[in-house]
Design an enzyme around this catalytic site. Structure first.
Site, PDB file in Angstrom:
ATOM      1  N   ARG A 242      20.945  16.491  36.117  1.00 18.16           N
ATOM      2  CA  ARG A 242      20.716  17.648  36.981  1.00 18.16           C
ATOM      3  C   ARG A 242      21.993  18.474  36.999  1.00 18.16           C
ATOM      4  NH1 ARG A 242      16.159  17.115  36.339  1.00 18.16           N
ATOM      5  NH2 ARG A 242      14.491  16.796  37.847  1.00 18.16           N
ATOM      6  N   GLU A 271      19.529  26.699  38.181  1.00 21.76           N
ATOM      7  CA  GLU A 271      18.746  27.195  37.059  1.00 21.76           C
ATOM      8  C   GLU A 271      17.469  27.876  37.564  1.00 21.76           C
ATOM      9  OE1 GLU A 271      18.383  23.206  35.169  1.00 21.76           O
ATOM     10  OE2 GLU A 271      16.214  23.465  35.368  1.00 21.76           O
ATOM     11  N   HIS A 289      16.604  23.316  29.673  1.00 23.03           N
ATOM     12  CA  HIS A 289      15.919  22.183  30.321  1.00 23.03           C
ATOM     13  C   HIS A 289      14.730  21.688  29.477  1.00 23.03           C
ATOM     14  CE1 HIS A 289      15.306  20.220  34.547  1.00 23.03           C
ATOM     15  NE2 HIS A 289      14.925  19.394  33.574  1.00 23.03           N
TER      16      HIS A 289
END
Ligand code: DGY
Length: 323
Positions: A242, A271, A289
């Site tokens: 993360r 993000e 991601h």
């Protein structure tokens, strides 16, 4: 009991949406527009189940209201730090996630980032596309080998182990790791992986550091300026966990000053906006991601949610309940 009303917050793989629509009174998000926090809060009053994903924000404030109808949040994703689980629990809302099915996929992306940053693949592609490649020469764009180097894993859970396995058996890397509890199983022993007592020790002992711990308040900025400062000058930091686990400002500084050799990132603080500074640095590889982004894995994640929500409304224990 009436067919449960469920809301799917984003577009899901078609075959999973089909199963949900056949089994439940399902509202799908055909435009795939992200829902706001206010829309998610409103949904909790209208639907028996809300199926959010890792990009939806469900802080304590959304559970702080009267008339919540939702009984379960079937999260599409293994990470659930975007949901305030204690507030959900207090509001009588169960929470499930999707462990297990994205392990290999995410470990593959960690290795992709290690190879890309160490072998300067992003830089090389940018140079070639810009028409700046001047041909093969003995000193062109030299990178670092993985073989014979040490990989430090922070968080030796499923994904940490899968990453270590690939690095050790595939690339001949030595493995050290930090994990809060003792990890001493056959697989870890087969890799001759050494558990160190402190994160700081792993930072100093490794050529590559790969992060595999959960996000959220507990691990916020776990990798800060001080810990980055412990890394070897030729070291690489890989983050598929993360964004908030790393202090990005400190990382940008370490990359700019070349106090570390490079970084490979798949996740970001806040993000999808990319923290200032990262995009104009050459020695960092940036992916959007993609950790779990294969058709096979996304389908499996969706089917896990189907199983969890089905079990819940059948009066059984959902297999992946986290709250
Ligand atoms: C998860 O499931 O938490 C992942 O970050 C999605 O790729």
């Amino acid at each position: 009991m009436a067919t449960p009303r469920i809301l799917v917050t984003r577009r899901w793989p078609q075959e999973v949406e089909r199963v949900l629509a056949a089994r439940f009174d399902a509202t799908l998000n055909e435009s795939d527009r992200p829902l706001t926090e206010a829309e998610l809060a409103a949904a909790l009053k209208d639907f028996d189940a809300v199926l959010p994903t890792v990009s939806d924000q469900l802080p304590a404030a959304v559970f702080d209201q009267k008339g919540i109808r939702t009984k379960i949040l079937g999260n599409f994703g293994v990470g659930f730090n975007h949901i305030d689980v204690s507030a959900a629990r207090a509001a009588g809302v169960a929470v499930t996630n999707t462990p297990g099915v994205l392990t290999d996929c995410t470990a593959d992306i960690a290795l992709t980032l290690m190879l890309m940053v160490a072998r300067r693949a992003g830089e090389g592609e940018r140079q070639l596309r810009a028409g700046e490649w001047q041909g093969w020469r003995p000193t062109h764009m030299l990178g670092s080998a993985l073989g014979g180097k040490t990989l430090g894993i922070i968080g030796m859970g499923r994904i940490g182990k899968a990453t270590a396995r690939r690095a050790h058996f595939g690339f001949g890397m030595a493995i050290v790791f930090y994990n809060r509890s003792t990890v001493d199983d056959e697989e870890t022993r087969a890799m001759k992986a050494r558990q160190l007592t402190l994160i700081d020790e792993v930072m100093g002992a490794s050529d590559f550091i790969s992060l595999h711990c959960p996000g959220g308040a507990e691990n916020r900025h776990l990798i800060d300026a001080q810990r980055l400062g412990l890394m070897k000058p030729g070291g690489f930091l890989i983050n598929t966990a993360r964004g908030d686990v790393v202090d990005t400002e400190a990382l940008v500084e370490a990359l700019r000053s070349r106090s570390i050799a490079g970084a490979g990132l798949d996740v970001y603080e806040g993000e999808p906006s990319i923290p200032a500074g990262l995009t104009d640095i050459e020695n960092v590889v940036l992916l959007p991601h993609l950790g779990s982004a294969t058709a096979e894995t996304r389908r499996a994640m969706g089917m896990k949610v189907v199983d969890n929500v089905t079990a819940f409304f059948d009066g059984r224990d959902p297999p992946d309940r986290v709250a």
